[in-house]
Design an enzyme around this catalytic site. Structure first.
Site, PDB file in Angstrom:
ATOM      1  N   GLU A  99      55.411 -26.280 106.153  1.00 54.31           N
ATOM      2  CA  GLU A  99      54.766 -27.020 105.058  1.00 54.31           C
ATOM      3  C   GLU A  99      55.805 -27.904 104.366  1.00 54.31           C
ATOM      4  OE1 GLU A  99      52.312 -28.365 103.928  1.00 54.31           O
ATOM      5  OE2 GLU A  99      51.071 -27.028 102.717  1.00 54.31           O
ATOM      6  N   ASP A 100      55.364 -29.043 103.846  1.00 57.65           N
ATOM      7  CA  ASP A 100      56.277 -29.922 103.120  1.00 57.65           C
ATOM      8  C   ASP A 100      56.568 -29.391 101.724  1.00 57.65           C
ATOM      9  OD1 ASP A 100      53.661 -30.362 102.346  1.00 57.65           O
ATOM     10  OD2 ASP A 100      53.779 -32.549 102.352  1.00 57.65           O
ATOM     11  N   ASP A 103      52.607 -26.179  96.116  1.00 61.50           N
ATOM     12  CA  ASP A 103      52.382 -26.468  94.694  1.00 61.50           C
ATOM     13  C   ASP A 103      51.539 -25.346  94.083  1.00 61.50           C
ATOM     14  OD1 ASP A 103      51.839 -27.550  92.246  1.00 61.50           O
ATOM     15  OD2 ASP A 103      50.778 -29.309  92.966  1.00 61.50           O
ATOM     16  N   LYS A 131      57.236 -25.720  94.296  1.00 60.26           N
ATOM     17  CA  LYS A 131      57.161 -26.009  92.862  1.00 60.26           C
ATOM     18  C   LYS A 131      57.129 -24.717  92.063  1.00 60.26           C
ATOM     19  CE  LYS A 131      55.151 -30.580  92.910  1.00 60.26           C
ATOM     20  NZ  LYS A 131      54.082 -31.459  92.416  1.00 60.26           N
ATOM     21  N   ARG A 165      56.259 -42.207 102.707  1.00 56.21           N
ATOM     22  CA  ARG A 165      56.569 -41.127 103.661  1.00 56.21           C
ATOM     23  C   ARG A 165      57.841 -41.417 104.455  1.00 56.21           C
ATOM     24  NH1 ARG A 165      52.087 -37.752 103.831  1.00 56.21           N
ATOM     25  NH2 ARG A 165      50.053 -38.748 103.800  1.00 56.21           N
TER      26      ARG A 165
END
Ligand code: 5GP
Length: 184
Positions: A99-100, A103, A131, A165
């Site tokens: 995953e990037d 959040d 986060k 991106r």
């Protein structure tokens, strides 16, 4: 730097990212000795991170990209589908979700729910960024690149309304302008 209508400033340099990616790959190599993990990058945001990470991993591995659909519709089999693009059988596989950014944790929760019935051997998560509010979440990635605050970020695969991106560093929103829609 201005992307569309809002200002961003450099937050995590490409050098720091490269160092971290190498470190994560070494940890994965250590943990998966004698195994052959299947990496499942969640598009779109993770495409650059996944490309860099998997090229550093030395254990034999496979990579297959999936997309998380926020619009949950019925598949032809009548089941709810969150993951699109999955071709391989995940039965008995050691999966590593890539995953990037984490959040709220909602995306990963949904993905994990969908994987539950597929008979995987193990599922771990590697996320480049996490986060602050996700630290309290029930879903805990095994591998985390950087813990950040609540700032909106882009670059290195992450976008703002489709833009940014391709940036090599990670940038954060300066508070000037108003961020609108983000992709995934
Ligand atoms: P979650 O489901 O954990 O709330 O959010 C995960 C997804 O939201 C990420 O995969 C990413 O697409 C998007 N996202 C969350 N925070 C940010 C951010 O700061 N910048 C960008 N570009 N996308 C974000």
């Amino acid at each position: 730097m201005k992307i569309k209508d809002i200002e961003f400033r450099k937050f995590i340099s490409r050098e720091k990212i490269a160092e971290k990616v190498a470190l994560l790959a070494r940890q994965i190599d250590e943990d998966y000795k004698g195994k052959s993990p299947l990496f499942l990058p969640i598009l779109n945001g993770s495409f650059i991170f996944a490309a860099d990470l998997t090229r550093q991993v030395q254990v034999p591995c496979r990579v297959t990209f999936v997309k998380h659909s926020s619009m949950q519709g019925a598949s032809s089999a009548g089941q709810l589908k969150t993951l699109i693009g999955l071709q391989e059988s995940l039965f008995n596989q050691d999966l590593v979700l890539v995953e990037d950014i984490m959040d709220t944790g909602l995306t990963l929760t949904r993905v994990l729910e969908e994987l539950q019935s597929l008979g995987t051997k193990s599922v771990e998560i590697v996320t480049l960024l996490r986060k602050a509010k996700a630290r309290e979440h029930a879903v805990q990635p095994r591998y985390i690149g950087f813990e950040i605050g609540e700032e909106f970020v882009l670059g290195y695969g992450l976008d703002y309304d489709g833009w940014g991106r391709n940036l090599q560093d990670v940038y954060k929103y300066t508070g000037q302008g108003k961020p609108g829609q983000v992709g995934n």
